[in-house]
Design an enzyme around this catalytic site. Sequence first.
Site, PDB file in Angstrom:
ATOM      1  N   ARG A 174      12.769 -12.521  16.689  1.00 28.85           N
ATOM      2  CA  ARG A 174      13.141 -13.197  17.941  1.00 28.85           C
ATOM      3  C   ARG A 174      12.912 -12.282  19.134  1.00 28.85           C
ATOM      4  O   ARG A 174      12.602 -12.739  20.234  1.00 28.85           O
ATOM      5  CB  ARG A 174      14.622 -13.606  17.902  1.00 28.85           C
ATOM      6  CG  ARG A 174      14.964 -14.741  16.960  1.00 28.85           C
ATOM      7  CD  ARG A 174      16.439 -15.118  17.080  1.00 28.85           C
ATOM      8  NE  ARG A 174      16.925 -15.711  15.828  1.00 28.85           N
ATOM      9  CZ  ARG A 174      18.052 -15.383  15.233  1.00 28.85           C
ATOM     10  NH1 ARG A 174      18.838 -14.467  15.755  1.00 28.85           N
ATOM     11  NH2 ARG A 174      18.411 -15.973  14.116  1.00 28.85           N
ATOM     12  N   GLU A 211      21.722 -21.784  13.594  1.00 29.11           N
ATOM     13  CA  GLU A 211      21.471 -22.107  12.187  1.00 29.11           C
ATOM     14  C   GLU A 211      21.897 -20.951  11.293  1.00 29.11           C
ATOM     15  O   GLU A 211      22.483 -21.152  10.223  1.00 29.11           O
ATOM     16  CB  GLU A 211      19.988 -22.400  11.972  1.00 29.11           C
ATOM     17  CG  GLU A 211      19.488 -23.693  12.563  1.00 29.11           C
ATOM     18  CD  GLU A 211      18.016 -23.893  12.286  1.00 29.11           C
ATOM     19  OE1 GLU A 211      17.686 -24.897  11.647  1.00 29.11           O
ATOM     20  OE2 GLU A 211      17.205 -23.045  12.710  1.00 29.11           O
ATOM     21  N   GLU A 212      21.599 -19.745  11.725  1.00 28.71           N
ATOM     22  CA  GLU A 212      21.965 -18.572  10.935  1.00 28.71           C
ATOM     23  C   GLU A 212      23.472 -18.510  10.737  1.00 28.71           C
ATOM     24  O   GLU A 212      23.963 -18.239   9.630  1.00 28.71           O
ATOM     25  CB  GLU A 212      21.463 -17.307  11.630  1.00 28.71           C
ATOM     26  CG  GLU A 212      21.642 -16.042  10.824  1.00 28.71           C
ATOM     27  CD  GLU A 212      21.032 -14.821  11.500  1.00 28.71           C
ATOM     28  OE1 GLU A 212      21.215 -13.707  10.977  1.00 28.71           O
ATOM     29  OE2 GLU A 212      20.364 -14.978  12.551  1.00 28.71           O
ATOM     30  N   GLY A 213      24.217 -18.769  11.806  1.00 29.38           N
ATOM     31  CA  GLY A 213      25.670 -18.744  11.704  1.00 29.38           C
ATOM     32  C   GLY A 213      26.207 -19.838  10.800  1.00 29.38           C
ATOM     33  O   GLY A 213      27.101 -19.608   9.975  1.00 29.38           O
TER      34      GLY A 213
END
Length: 468
Positions: A174, A211-213
């Site tokens: 990122r 989304e990662e969280g």
Amino acid sequence: MCRKKIRLRHFLHQICLPTRLSVFGQRIHLNRPFAMATTMVGMMLGVYVAFQVVVQTLEEQVGNTAYSLGTSSSSQTEFSMDFNSTRNVYAVIFDAGSTGSRMHVYHFRKNQDWNVELVHETFQQVKPGLSNYSADPQKGAESLHNMLTSAIGEVPVKLHSETPIVLKATAGLRLLPHGAAENLLNEVSVLFRKTMFHQVERGVEILGGSEEGIFSWVTVNYLEGAFYKSGETVAALDLGGGSTQITFVPKEKRTIESAPHSYLTSTNLFSKNYTLYTHSYLGLGLMSARFRVLGGTENEDDGASTSSETLRSACLPPDREFSWVHHGGKKFNVGGLPESESGYSQCYATVQPLVTSSVATVPELSQQKVYAFSYFFDRAVDSDLIDEVNGGSVLVTDFQEAAQRACDSPDIDDPFLCMDLTYIYSLLHNGYGLSLRSSIHVLKQIKKIEVSWTLGAAFQVLTSIGHL
């Protein structure tokens, strides 16, 4: 011989049956009803015997296998033979993190009683991460080759075409310039297409922070049985190299009312709806936080050539200089300040403003059961707060006291320990608002399964292609 023409509707009455039998040389005459009953019983016994032969043959081939759910041998789960209720499902998930790449091969068994059970996980990792190959994307893809070979061997050949393979990149990519990140992902896509695994849409991409969280939260709560046993979910705190995530189910109305709209989302999991508070703080992962505490700026942090400037901090050992490689392979000269300007108080005075200006406080988090992992775990182990295998529970004040010790007695072999512990303490207390006496479960695995967003992502991709 009986040659009567039989109509289907008169089958039971018109079927030709033997009425004379010879038993031990003696002729026995049977009336028609008794002959019919005898014949039917014989047919049923024949079918039963044939079925038992089939079952015995299958049992000899399959065996009486115990499939581990990642627990100790005393808590393994036996899967009995049920021809209609179970099927094997696999997923291959690559995590392209900022400091390394990790591969997870998940083996699930789908059944009727409960949606899906995790049978086994295969985990491997390599360093450095893909972002370190921004100047040579083909070499970056090649860094995954050995892990990919292991995945190919782990999944039964007959299931390769049904098994999805995905790579999700996190904060390391990122933070790279768009073109560099895209070139790396393109090379990975080329590598994956050489396999027989199922290629899904958007299978190789940068994972969104939210989304990662969410996926991390799903992983922790799935492994803890929150979705099908207790029903009581836990909060998940993930500290990566480039970003940090917080996700939990709000219990207080004020949390929902005061949270920014983008921090709230709804999701349906295992036939139940959940409202989640979730946010990813890009640039506040441990490695990015180091860079910012050292006074680095975003323009410098672009994966370019080596910097000749020495970045200094009160959090580093006094009067010591050394080189440090940040994400993207960029090398920096870093060093401490004079002893009179170093120590915990001076370090905290540098770290605390960074945290409070960037992180939203969540007052109710102190009432939640909190699980923390990734660099929370690594640095807690390095400072002897928890066991390196089983993890453990710590208080927020334990991180503060460990930071004070690390800053006041610097370890030249681990020069960032003072800075990292001070940052973790400040993030938990000044940032998220946890009280000093709040307890945190710090861990790396649950039931011998790696705590990572990848398990949650496996559920999502398998559901999207209709396997769950």
